[in-house]
Design a protein around this motif. Structure first.
Motif, PDB file in Angstrom:
ATOM      1  N   THR A  89       1.536   0.128  53.373  1.00 13.59           N
ATOM      2  CA  THR A  89       2.639  -0.823  53.209  1.00 13.59           C
ATOM      3  C   THR A  89       3.636  -0.660  54.351  1.00 13.59           C
ATOM      4  O   THR A  89       3.639   0.371  55.040  1.00 13.59           O
ATOM      5  CB  THR A  89       3.364  -0.610  51.861  1.00 13.59           C
ATOM      6  OG1 THR A  89       4.004   0.669  51.877  1.00 13.59           O
ATOM      7  CG2 THR A  89       2.402  -0.728  50.686  1.00 13.59           C
TER       8      THR A  89
ATOM      9  N   ASP B 188      -3.535   2.895  50.162  1.00 13.47           N
ATOM     10  CA  ASP B 188      -2.969   1.551  49.995  1.00 13.47           C
ATOM     11  C   ASP B 188      -1.441   1.607  50.070  1.00 13.47           C
ATOM     12  O   ASP B 188      -0.814   0.769  50.703  1.00 13.47           O
ATOM     13  CB  ASP B 188      -3.411   0.980  48.647  1.00 13.47           C
ATOM     14  CG  ASP B 188      -3.998  -0.404  48.769  1.00 13.47           C
ATOM     15  OD1 ASP B 188      -4.150  -0.904  49.898  1.00 13.47           O
ATOM     16  OD2 ASP B 188      -4.296  -0.987  47.717  1.00 13.47           O
ATOM     17  N   ARG B 189      -0.857   2.598  49.399  1.00 11.55           N
ATOM     18  CA  ARG B 189       0.609   2.766  49.460  1.00 11.55           C
ATOM     19  C   ARG B 189       1.053   3.100  50.868  1.00 11.55           C
ATOM     20  O   ARG B 189       2.085   2.628  51.340  1.00 11.55           O
ATOM     21  CB  ARG B 189       1.070   3.862  48.505  1.00 11.55           C
ATOM     22  CG  ARG B 189       0.987   3.406  47.071  1.00 11.55           C
ATOM     23  CD  ARG B 189       2.012   3.891  46.131  1.00 11.55           C
ATOM     24  NE  ARG B 189       3.378   3.966  46.554  1.00 11.55           N
ATOM     25  CZ  ARG B 189       4.265   4.767  45.971  1.00 11.55           C
ATOM     26  NH1 ARG B 189       3.892   5.542  44.973  1.00 11.55           N
ATOM     27  NH2 ARG B 189       5.509   4.781  46.369  1.00 11.55           N
TER      28      ARG B 189
END
Length: 161
Positions: free
Chosen positions: A34, A30-31
């Protein structure tokens, strides 16, 4: 004194812990998804079973890696999409872009060499029957550890002694 059977883990803690640790992979990805990408020197080696249920790999890649493959997410990856049960990413193989779809249940290793962080799993099947087992907390066998190499996160370190 009668022999009593060993206690039964009706909470299925091993399965709960495995699912929670797979959540670490989901959070890291998820990070990485970004706009800033993967922070610092971090990068991920993700090993998965190519024939596990739900895996989507182009036929030429599957022919080259019929059982298991490792992908590296560092600088050159595109269209990383992170979902609750799977992720997909575009990588280049021989200069050609290919999209891979990988359920977390198919992942056998997640390694970030920048900090020597390793998670190792038994690949879980994601068929309807095994999904039902996972929901009820069916037990899985513990992963095999490496004798040499980076730190392996073991559930034993979290247990009371």
């Amino acid at each position: 004194m009668a022999d009593e059977p060993p206690p039964v883990d009706e909470m299925h803690y091993e399965q709960l812990a495995q699912n929670a640790l797979r959540g670490v992979i989901r959070y890291a990805l998820d990070r990485a998804a970004t706009p800033d990408g993967i922070p610092g020197a971090h990068h991920f080696y993700i090993t998965f079973k190519t024939r596990a249920p739900g895996v989507s790999v182009p036929p030429d890649i599957l022919a080259k890696y019929p059982d298991e493959m490792t992908v590296i997410l560092q600088h050159q990856y595109w269209d990383l999409s992170v979902e609750p049960e799977r992720f997909s990413v575009m990588l280049k193989f021989g200069g050609m872009p290919k999209v891979l779809g990988i359920p977390y249940a198919s992942v056998t290793r997640f390694y970030d060499p920048s900090v020597q962080f390793l998670l190792q799993f038994e690949a879980l099947e994601t068929t309807d029957e095994t999904s039902a087992k996972a929901e009820t907390g069916a037990e899985t066998s513990p992963p095999d550890g490496d004798d040499d190499g980076p730190k392996v996160i073991s559930l034993d370190q979290f247990r009371k002694k």
